[in-house]
Motif scaffolding. Structure first.
Motif, PDB file in Angstrom:
ATOM      1  N   LYS A 158      42.725  35.424  38.603  1.00  0.00           N
ATOM      2  CA  LYS A 158      43.370  34.345  39.353  1.00  0.00           C
ATOM      3  C   LYS A 158      43.250  33.018  38.610  1.00  0.00           C
ATOM      4  CE  LYS A 158      43.153  36.071  44.095  1.00  0.00           C
ATOM      5  NZ  LYS A 158      42.679  35.779  45.474  1.00  0.00           N
ATOM      6  N   CYS A 159      42.246  32.922  37.753  1.00  0.00           N
ATOM      7  CA  CYS A 159      42.053  31.744  36.884  1.00  0.00           C
ATOM      8  C   CYS A 159      42.011  30.437  37.681  1.00  0.00           C
ATOM      9  CB  CYS A 159      43.150  31.671  35.822  1.00  0.00           C
ATOM     10  SG  CYS A 159      43.131  33.047  34.659  1.00  0.00           S
ATOM     11  N   ASP A 160      41.334  30.474  38.818  1.00  0.00           N
ATOM     12  CA  ASP A 160      41.285  29.272  39.649  1.00  0.00           C
ATOM     13  C   ASP A 160      39.870  28.857  40.035  1.00  0.00           C
ATOM     14  OD1 ASP A 160      40.713  31.330  41.342  1.00  0.00           O
ATOM     15  OD2 ASP A 160      42.266  30.879  42.821  1.00  0.00           O
ATOM     16  N   CYS A 175      45.924  35.542  32.796  1.00  0.00           N
ATOM     17  CA  CYS A 175      45.930  35.099  34.193  1.00  0.00           C
ATOM     18  C   CYS A 175      47.113  35.719  34.937  1.00  0.00           C
ATOM     19  CB  CYS A 175      46.029  33.582  34.273  1.00  0.00           C
ATOM     20  SG  CYS A 175      44.711  32.709  33.406  1.00  0.00           S
ATOM     21  N   THR A 178      49.962  33.522  40.154  1.00  0.00           N
ATOM     22  CA  THR A 178      49.563  33.172  41.523  1.00  0.00           C
ATOM     23  C   THR A 178      50.511  32.176  42.164  1.00  0.00           C
ATOM     24  OG1 THR A 178      48.184  31.322  40.777  1.00  0.00           O
ATOM     25  CG2 THR A 178      47.141  33.504  40.895  1.00  0.00           C
ATOM     26  N   ASP A 183      47.144  24.481  38.891  1.00  0.00           N
ATOM     27  CA  ASP A 183      45.748  24.681  39.271  1.00  0.00           C
ATOM     28  C   ASP A 183      45.030  25.565  38.253  1.00  0.00           C
ATOM     29  OD1 ASP A 183      46.183  23.163  41.516  1.00  0.00           O
ATOM     30  OD2 ASP A 183      46.449  24.856  42.867  1.00  0.00           O
ATOM     31  N   GLN A 184      45.725  26.587  37.762  1.00  0.00           N
ATOM     32  CA  GLN A 184      45.124  27.460  36.751  1.00  0.00           C
ATOM     33  C   GLN A 184      44.831  26.693  35.468  1.00  0.00           C
ATOM     34  OE1 GLN A 184      48.192  30.529  36.699  1.00  0.00           O
ATOM     35  NE2 GLN A 184      46.793  31.970  37.693  1.00  0.00           N
ATOM     36  N   PHE A 199      49.415  32.599  30.621  1.00  0.00           N
ATOM     37  CA  PHE A 199      49.899  32.420  31.988  1.00  0.00           C
ATOM     38  C   PHE A 199      51.176  33.228  32.174  1.00  0.00           C
ATOM     39  CE2 PHE A 199      47.788  28.396  30.772  1.00  0.00           C
ATOM     40  CZ  PHE A 199      46.721  28.442  31.670  1.00  0.00           C
TER      41      PHE A 199
END
Length: 545
Positions: A158-160, A175, A178, A183-184, A199
């Motif tokens: 999710k890379c968050d 990632c 999402t 945000d990532q 991404f």
């Protein structure tokens, strides 16, 4: 800095976009902006005898008689100096555009076919399996992330989460899509252990990628499958990312930028705004020495190269200003209105795939003139438009006289008592576009009629004949008479009349079409957009027309 030097970069960027011979007038300071400074700066430009004024700023929520741009540009218009202005960056559903001033050219922003990319390589030349994927990236450093481990972990993908990401090994992390790309990027920029990121988006070309603070690349879901398959099949998955590459002509373009503010003009909805669209997204132009250009990790990157990528209608405006300056050079006898008309009536409505220009901010649906005006400007065609729609200062005053302004309010704009409203009051300005409004609360089926008169001037061959072609908005009847215009000499004028019959659809929908005058020889096509919209879209200062 108490000098004319640019301390921010915005003015340098816009000025270097507009033209080679530029006089810059500094009207905004670190302490803020005063309307009196803007008015004084524009007045000085007029006094200095400039040919075109390009102003990439505006005042929101003020009537014409309190808007320094409107007041100063009226004086410029009297000297036949065209003022080119930005529409604002509050689209697609924010506050309406600014600079919707009848006597200026209001410029919307579009995306164009220059894409900044990075090359993602999965595998290395020692392995049997190696794939090179070209993804989107505007990471600003001239960097190459080489031979780093690739990881795809459902716990991290999710890379968050800064906490989870900080525990990851040094690697290029993959990632998931999402829907929260910014945000990532922010989370990955906040850790130091990751070498880079991949991404994902279903359609990267539709992602409004304005910045990238970490070494990342954006690829499609289809390309992601290739990356994951490689990671699963390799005992030691390796990847590399090479940044700062440019590709042209690949994407379908132009499209309306999502951020560009939309019409109609809240302070004069009777005139369809914006007027034209010009390139505004990720424009590369000059920048101030040692000025900050981008965030990399937690630090601002200072330019050592003198250029920067910025997006906005501020960037679109000087493109249009430059074209207007070119037209002034080619046709010094043309009025400000003739230059604006030439740019509007020759603008493109189709993209590079020969389909209607799409609106990036409205789910890639066909763009409305309330977003892109007459269309994307076409400089070469604008040099030879065939016919133009001209306008005089008194015609603009007649428009003001119909807007329920007091005499003092009108004189605040004109700064003159030479104009008179006694025998002149009309919302029907001789403009190369048409707009009509309806009350969506009125019972569906109730019909309205709106009549217009237009005068066109032949700036083409000495003798010419034109026939009209009408593409009416959905559910709207459009009648034009006469249907043929014949000119016997250059600069001869002919008038025509338009009657639009329409009603409320009960849903407040905006529909649009066009009136096109086609020269019988086929040389010139002169197009004007038509918009039918609910009164609610015209803002709180709507007047019935």
């Amino acid at each position: 800095m108490n000098s004319a030097r640019d301390t921010i970069g915005h003015g340098t960027h816009t000025s270097s976009t507009a033209a080679a011979r530029v006089a810059m007038y500094k009207v905004i300071w670190d302490e803020g902006r005063c309307a009196s400074d803007v008015l004084a700066g524009m007045d000085q430009a007029v006094a200095d005898g400039v040919d075109i004024i390009s102003i990439s700023m505006g005042f929101d929520g003020v009537p014409l008689y309190e808007d320094p741009v409107a007041i100063a540009s009226f004086g410029a218009m009297e000297k036949e100096i065209l003022v080119s202005s930005s529409a604002g960056n509050n689209g697609p559903r924010g506050i309406p555009l600014h600079n919707g001033i009848p006597w200026v050219m209001t410029v919307a922003a579009g995306n164009f076919d220059r894409t900044y990319v990075a090359s993602l390589t999965v595998g290395n030349d020692k392995e049997k399996e190696q794939h090179i994927i070209v993804g989107r990236s505007i990471f600003p450093l001239n960097a190459w992330v080489k031979n780093e481990t690739l990881i795809y972990n459902k716990t991290l993908s999710k890379c968050d989460s800064l906490e989870l990401l900080s525990q990851a090994p040094r690697a290029i992390i993959v990632c998931d899509d999402t829907g929260f790309l910014n945000d990532q990027m922010r989370a990955i920029s906040g850790v130091t252990n990751l070498a880079g990121a991949i991404f994902v988006s279903k359609d990267p070309s539709r992602v409004d990628l304005e910045s990238m603070s970490c070494p990342g690349v954006l690829i499609s879901t289809m390309e992601l499958a290739t990356v994951i398959d490689y990671i699963k099949s390799s005992d030691n998955p390796i990847g590399a990312i090479k940044f700062r590459q440019t590709v042209t002509g690949k994407d379908v373009a132009p499209s309306v930028a999502g951020y560009t503010s939309r019409g109609p003009s809240p302070n004069c909805p009777a005139i369809l705004k914006p007027d034209v669209m010009a390139p505004g997204s990720l424009v590369l132009a000059s920048w101030i020495p040692n000025g900050s250009t981008a965030l990399v990790g937690k630090n601002m990157l200072l330019t050592s190269e003198g250029f920067n990528l910025i997006s906005g209608t501020s960037m679109a405006c000087p493109h249009a200003s430059g074209v207007a300056a070119m037209l002034r050079g080619v046709h010094p006898e043309w009025s400000h209105a003739a230059i604006r008309s030439a740019m509007m009536t020759t603008a493109a409505q189709l993209d590079s795939s020969m389909m209607p220009i799409k609106d990036f901010g409205l789910n890639y649906t066909a763009a409305s003139p309330l977003a892109m005006g007459a269309g994307h400007m076409m400089p070469n065609k604008a040099m030879d438009p065939g016919l133009v729609y001209d306008a005089t200062p008194q015609e603009y005053v007649s428009l003001l006289c119909s807007m329920n302004f007091t005499r003092n309010q009108i004189m605040t704009i004109t700064r003159s008592n030479e104009y008179d409203c006694a025998n002149s009051s009309s919302l029907d300005l001789n403009y190369p576009s048409f707009v009509a409004f309806y009350d969506k609360n009125v019972t569906t089926g109730a019909m309205l009629t709106h009549k217009f008169r237009r005068v066109v001037t032949n700036v083409g061959a000495a003798t010419a004949s034109y026939e009209v072609k009408v593409a009416p908005p959905v559910g709207v009847k459009v009648a034009v008479w006469p249907q043929r215009l014949v000119f016997g000499k250059k600069n001869e004028q002919r008038d025509y009349f338009v009657e639009i019959t329409y009603g409320s659809d009960g849903e407040g929908m905006v529909s649009h079409g066009s009136i096109v005058w086609v020269e019988e020889s086929g040389k010139h096509t002169v197009r004007s957009p038509i918009v039918v919209a609910p009164t609610s879209s015209a803002g709180s200062v709507w007047m019935h027309v």
